[in-house]
Structure formats: C-alpha cells, structure tokens
Design an enzyme around this catalytic site. Structure first.
Site, PDB file in Angstrom:
ATOM      1  N   HIS C  96       0.861  -1.182   0.000  1.00 40.87           N
ATOM      2  CA  HIS C  96       0.000   0.000   0.000  1.00 40.87           C
ATOM      3  C   HIS C  96       0.893   1.226   0.000  1.00 40.87           C
ATOM      4  CE1 HIS C  96      -3.096   2.843   0.848  1.00 40.87           C
ATOM      5  NE2 HIS C  96      -2.709   3.081   2.084  1.00 40.87           N
ATOM      6  N   HIS C  98       0.829   5.791  -1.002  1.00 39.62           N
ATOM      7  CA  HIS C  98       0.094   6.976  -1.458  1.00 39.62           C
ATOM      8  C   HIS C  98       0.911   7.633  -2.572  1.00 39.62           C
ATOM      9  CE1 HIS C  98      -2.848   7.690   2.102  1.00 39.62           C
ATOM     10  NE2 HIS C  98      -2.444   6.433   2.127  1.00 39.62           N
ATOM     11  N   ASP C 121       1.427  -4.477 -21.085  1.00 41.18           N
ATOM     12  CA  ASP C 121       2.477  -5.430 -20.691  1.00 41.18           C
ATOM     13  C   ASP C 121       2.163  -6.050 -19.327  1.00 41.18           C
ATOM     14  OD1 ASP C 121       4.130  -5.193 -22.914  1.00 41.18           O
ATOM     15  OD2 ASP C 121       5.331  -3.578 -22.044  1.00 41.18           O
ATOM     16  N   HIS C 172      -8.923   7.234  -1.735  1.00 39.34           N
ATOM     17  CA  HIS C 172      -7.829   6.863  -0.865  1.00 39.34           C
ATOM     18  C   HIS C 172      -6.526   6.737  -1.683  1.00 39.34           C
ATOM     19  CE1 HIS C 172      -6.532   4.019   2.657  1.00 39.34           C
ATOM     20  NE2 HIS C 172      -5.604   4.852   2.332  1.00 39.34           N
ATOM     21  N   TYR C 230       9.274 -13.083 -22.973  1.00 43.17           N
ATOM     22  CA  TYR C 230      10.008 -11.988 -22.337  1.00 43.17           C
ATOM     23  C   TYR C 230      10.794 -12.542 -21.155  1.00 43.17           C
ATOM     24  CZ  TYR C 230      10.999  -7.534 -20.093  1.00 43.17           C
ATOM     25  OH  TYR C 230      11.627  -6.455 -19.534  1.00 43.17           O
TER      26      TYR C 230
END
Lengths: 233, 233, 233, 233
Positions: C96, C98, C121, C172, C230
């Site tokens: 998490h 910000h 991608d 948020h 890839y």
C-alpha cells in the site's frame, strides 16, 4: 598563470552549477564571466560535456567576439554574450540554458506574468519574451542579432538591464545575467522556478490575476535598494 | 554552552531538512524553534545558504521580535514567526517555504480542497488560503501584519491552530507550524504533497467532489485524538 | 533465529524499496510478505521511519489479523492485508502506498484507462478504482472492510486477482499484490508510471481512445502465459 | 577475447546510461550496438535488471535476428532492431525506451510539433508518430513488423533515417537510432526533453504555432551539415 585565471575559474565553477541545479541536459547551456579591466570574458567551449570541463578549457573572448586565448572553439552563442557585455557595462556574468519550464514559456511566445512574491522578490514586471527575429536577421549574423534582439526588447518596454536580469527569447530559450557569473546562474534557477509556478498557477486557476502593485513594491524593496533588509550586509 | 543550545540545534537540524525534502531553492525558506520557558526562539539567519549554516549561526529572538543573541541578522520573516509564537502558546516550531505546488495554490488564491485520505490523515478541512492584505497593512509593518493575517484567517473560519497546522498566504506562499520544529517541517512536506495531488486530481477530473465527511472523520481519527491507532505509543 | 526470519527479511527489503522508488513520503506506505506454510505474514510496524527499520522490527501477524510476534504495533492497514491473504491463496506479498499519480486517480474516483503497451504489458483491463464504502462500513471495522471493498470490486467486474494485481481504492490510494513481496513492489512502481502516462496522455489528447484489443492481447501474452517470450526462463 | 568485445562493451555502456538519464523504469528499455564489418549487433538480454548487466551478458545477433553468441535470450524487441539494421546501413546504434513524456505522446498517437529551437537543433520536422499496425501484422511476426512499421512511416513522409533519428510507435513508445549506440542514447534523452517541452508549451498556450522555417533552418544548420559551427571538430 594566465592573467585570465580569475574569470576562467569563475566561468568554470558557474558552468558546473548548471547540471547540479537541473538546468541543462548534456551541453545545452553556457555561462561566461567578464573581466572589465581586461576587456574580455571567459566562456564555455562549444559542445564539451560538463564532466570534461576544467578552468583551463574556458575560452577567452573580447567584446567584439574575437578569441583571445584558448585552444577550443567557444560556445556557438559567444557573439550573443559579446554584444550584451559591450552594451551593458555593469554586467559581468551571462547564462544561457534550455531549462524546461522557461523554454516552454519561450516556445509559447508569452511573457511570464507576475503572479506571486517569489517573482516579485526578484523583479517588478512580467518576465519579457522577445519576439522572434525577422527572417533577414536570422539568415544574417544570428548570434550577434540575438544580442540586439534582447537589448531591443528591454528598450521597447523601458526596462533597465540592471533591474530586469532575465529574458525569454521567443521560440528559443532563456538568457539571464548579473553582476557576477554566480548571480547570473542564480537568476537562471530563479527563472526556472518562477516559470514552473506560473504554469501551475494558470492550470489551478485559469482566470488568475497579477499580483497587486503594493505587494510587488513591498517584496522587491525587501531585497533591493536602500531600504532592503534581506540577507547579511 | 549557550542556554539556547537546544533550540539552536533543533532549528539548525530542521532548516537542513528543507533542501533534503526538496522544499526550498537556495535560501527561500526558514524554520524556527521556540523555547517557551525562556520566551525565545532560534531562527535561520537571513539569506545564508544552507551549506553554510551551523547551530551557532542561528539567531535568538524574543516573542516581540527583538534579537537576543547572535551576530547575524535573523530571517526577514522573523516578525511573522514572533507574532505567531506570541499568540499561539502551544506552537514550538514554524516553517516558511516557497515550495512549488503549495506556492502555486497560494498564487491562485484558492484553498486546497480536501480530495482524499492523504489530506484527511492530517486535517479535516480545506487548507485555507488567506486573502492578500490591504495596501495600508502591506506598506506598514508587513511581516508583523503577515502574522496577524494568518491568525485572522483561521479565526474567521473558526479553525483552531492546533487542528489546522498549515496555511497558504495568498499571492505569497505557505506557512506551517507544530508542537516542534520537526513536526512543522513534516507539515510542510505533507502540504506540498497534498497540493500536488489536489492539482493533479482536478486535472484528471475537473468535476471532482470533496471527500465525504464519514471518510474524513475516520482517517483523521485514525491518527489523532483518544481513539487513534496509528504509530507507536 | 525466528522461524519467521525469511519473511521478516523479505518484508524489510521490500519496504526499503518504496522510498528508493520514490513511492512514499515519510511513512505513507507499507509492504507485507506472507509464509503460507506457517499461516502468517510479516508487516511494517506502524509509523516507524524507513531509516529506523530492520528485519527484526517487522511484526508477524496471522490471517485473522492477530499479532503473533513482535514488540511494535503493526501497520494500521494490517487488517486489509489479512483479509486479502485469507481470501487470495496465491498472493504472498501486498503493498500500500500513497504514490502521487496513482493517488490522484484514486481521488478522482476514475479507473485508469488502458492507453498503451506499458499498461498492456502488465494487465489487459483498465486499472479498477473501487467506489468509496458506505458510511456504516467506514464507521465499522474500516481496514477489514477495505479488504472486502477490494475483493468485491474485482468480483463485480469479473476480474481475477491473479491477472489484475493492482487497484485504486476510491478517495484513498492504491494497493498492489503479487506472488512475492518483491513482485508487489514492482507492481506499485508500474502502477505509478502507468498512472502518470495516462494523465499526460489525456492532457496531450483529450479525445484519446483506448488501446485496441489485438495490441492488448499481443503485449500481454509476450510477458504472460504459455507463449510468453520476455525475460529469461 | 571475443571478436565482438567492442560492441559488447559499447552496448553495455549505452544500456547503463538509460537509468542514469531517467529514461527507464526497471528493464523497460534496450540498446544495441552494431559491427557492420562482422554483420552483427550486441543487444541487452531480455528482462535482466540493469544492476546485473555486464559486457559479457550482451547477446550477439545477426541482421536476420539469429543469435550468434551468448547464453541469454536477447531482448524481446530484437527483431525490430534486426530489421532496422538490415535496411539502414548507416545506423550502428538503436534504442527503445518507455520514457514518460515520449510515451505519452505515442499513446496519444500524435506527432510532436516543432515548437522551438531545442527541437530544431536536432531535426527539422515534427517527430513522427507511426500509426498502429493492422491486426494481421500484430498477430503475425510482431517485432519484425514493428521494424517495417517504422521504416514505412518514414518512407510515407519522405523522411530520411539519417536526418530523422527518432520516432514514436503509436500506442507504444519511442525508438531512436544513430551512427553509434551512444548517439542513439543521446537522441532518446533529447526526444524525452523535447516531448516534455512540447507538452508544456501546449498547456501554456493552446493555440501555439510551429517554429517558422527560417529559424528551423538556422538552428539545424548550426549543428549539422557543411556550415555547422557547433562543438569541436
């Protein structure tokens, strides 16, 4: 030791500030430092990466633009510096960059409006953007003409080069100057910051108004003139 | 050792955080740290580059704005700090910067709307922007008046300085404060981040709405007040 | 040595990547790393600055959100992590932050449209933005409900958490996850970059269209699934 | 020592410049360096982090795209490089990045208009954006087709690859090239800077006009062709 050692050292140190301040990519900028008593200035050699610069690599040029000392070719903008030094006797440092936000305003051919005290701490008017030259001037002695383009823009607006130490050359990029090369570099960084803030201000409030004159006067006089009380002195 | 050593050290360390956090260009900012028991604060000297600062260079000033100790002239914003310390007895640290995004909002003369939880983690209201002063106040004791401008703006909106620790001074730039100089610096960095996010939010969605009150309350109370459960304590 | 040493080390290293990648200011972020065989995860302690973290400071929590080992209080977002681990058995890392651009999209309550191959991608759909919770849920067990808000948003859109490893929580900020904590951090950085590019794309061309499905499919399958080619493997 | 040592070293050094110049996140970019006398090029292995690269890790590939030397799988974009080398005999370096501003223009499917001298110092035309491929080409040999998409875009506009050393692939991202890998990297950084300036210019002045032809000509010829006078030579 060369009699030009002082200005070579000053020009070198001032040039090295440009990448540190985030004002140049690769070699897209140059600083010069003048010695009035000797009638010359030291300037960055053309196209040399900052990491390869040294005081010794600086080129000594007179105010007509003739190379006086140095093995390298001086900056391609040398004649612009020469014209400004010849006409502005109190200027001892000049900077040219393509710093991102100031260049975007120059490409927009817009003056940077005076929106806040950060701007008013340094000058009392919008930062002028000189109109692009006529085609004949471009095809002629371009860098020489760029110097006159700058001088004429200030004259047409009744601005003094000692009060207004920065300009945008329309479609091109900024030039700044000052009593020393260090002060001219300072002005380039201030201009870039003010240019970014003015851009953001218009995005946040499209109908924003200029700073009122009482606030412009107050902030400018805090830092300049007989009643200034900013800094140590 | 000076009896002011603690606040000199705190003010020094807090000032040195400003360039590290990207909140100042050159000397465009200042932090002070107050000692309530001695009735003074330590503040950055005016116009001194951050690299030349030391705890000893900090100037000791009382809450009337008189210099008590120090060889250098204090920050030109000293009287604003003094007024705030005199009136706000729980504040022990104050910061002034011209950080880019917060200053752009100040230049726009707009409050920063509360658009998300990053904002609500720190305050429950829009970040206020104080209107520019009347011309007489500007021409008078400007920095002193700036202190009252800030106090009056909070009062007019019924905001407490202990809940709202940041403000934009219209056309100028932000001030933040807190229980310590370190907290005031933290608030300056939070304000700059919130200012950038609010700017981007309006660009991404021009008709964006403010955060709803239940979410403001929840996030604020996670970090503040008797029921907070953020951090260690 | 603690039997949780591996996940403590992984959680520590992954947390330390957040400031290096420019994804967090101060302590505004957290990473956890799960050990499925022991039924626990290691998570950053709440409000501790990154410079003071160590593997030993990580807190061990079970999938019900109970602290199993550790002297510090775990991240205030711990219950969100617990709910996701409990429901998503193939996830071993959750992040998490910000981060600036992703948070601006979350504050705008908009999904991030799939405008280019950098997005394709990594996932084949718009990056979802979960609607803010009802007031009762906010006032209840908020962090627990945030976990369900994320799970329900994916379910409502028929998205699999193994294909879509990132989400915006409306008003948020973003959450990302993956098979390892390292992959979850990678996803956070990708999300921030894609969020910035999508913002700029809309500014450059307001009527921009989404990527066509053939190009989405091609780029996603280059990096994922049985036909991927890839990387090394 | 491998006979490919020179190009391995050059490809390695050029690849390492990409993160230093802020042009790549993680592994989202690749540089190759060709040896015309040996008919091969050295290219970054696919998905290997920059910190783990070495000259020895570079993969040697011929102009048909066959791996000649190397233990690792070459970049997934290798066939695009091969097609360009095969068709453009004066190109010895190619770069692909997902740099932020250039990619945003590519996602917008817009050419970057020539708004200033920073652009004209490097090319005389708008930076072209190739239209996305037909679905059959995407589903076919995609990377091979990307090479032809680039070649065809220049051909359709009567542009020479020796004058125009950069392109945007629509919905995808930029490719640049040059006489050396180092020059191709230089072009990628120039493109990113020009892309950012053009974006800002349109934000500052939505009705901005392109640079006039006399100024384009002057700036381009300062740096290129028989009359150039920029740099040392």
């Amino acid at each position: 030791m060369s009699k030009y050692q002082r200005i070579k050292q000053e020009a070198f140190e001032a040039n090295m500030q440009l990448p540190k301040l985030g004002l140049v990519l690769f070699t897209f900028g140059n600083v010069s430092s003048a010695d009035r008593s000797l009638g010359v200035f030291a300037i960055k050699p053309s196209g040399v990466p900052y990491k390869d610069l040294s005081p010794e690599a600086m080129v000594i040029v007179d105010f007509e633009g003739h190379t006086i000392e140095g093995d390298l070719r001086p900056s391609s903008d040398t004649l612009t510096h020469a014209v400004l030094y010849k006409n502005w006797v109190n200027v001892n440092g000049i900077v040219h960059t393509h710093s991102t936000y100031a260049t975007a305003w120059a490409q927009s051919q817009r003056d940077i409006p005076i929106y806040g005290t950060t701007h008013a701490d340094h000058l009392t008017v919008d930062i002028p953007c000189a109109s692009p030259m006529d085609d004949e001037m471009i095809q002629g002695d371009y860098e020489h003409q760029t110097g006159h383009q700058i001088i004429n823009c200030l004259a047409a607006r009744n601005l003094s080069y000692t009060d207004t130490e920065m300009i945008l050359v329309g479609n091109h990029a900024p030039f700044t100057w000052g009593k020393t090369a260090e002060k001219a570099v300072y002005n380039s960084a201030v201009l870039e910051s003010v240019a970014q803030m003015a851009y953001l201000t218009e995005q946040i409030r499209p109908d924003v108004q200029r700073l009122k004159s009482s606030l412009i006067k107050k902030h400018y006089e805090r830092k300049h003139g007989p009643l200034s009380y900013y800094g140590q002195s």
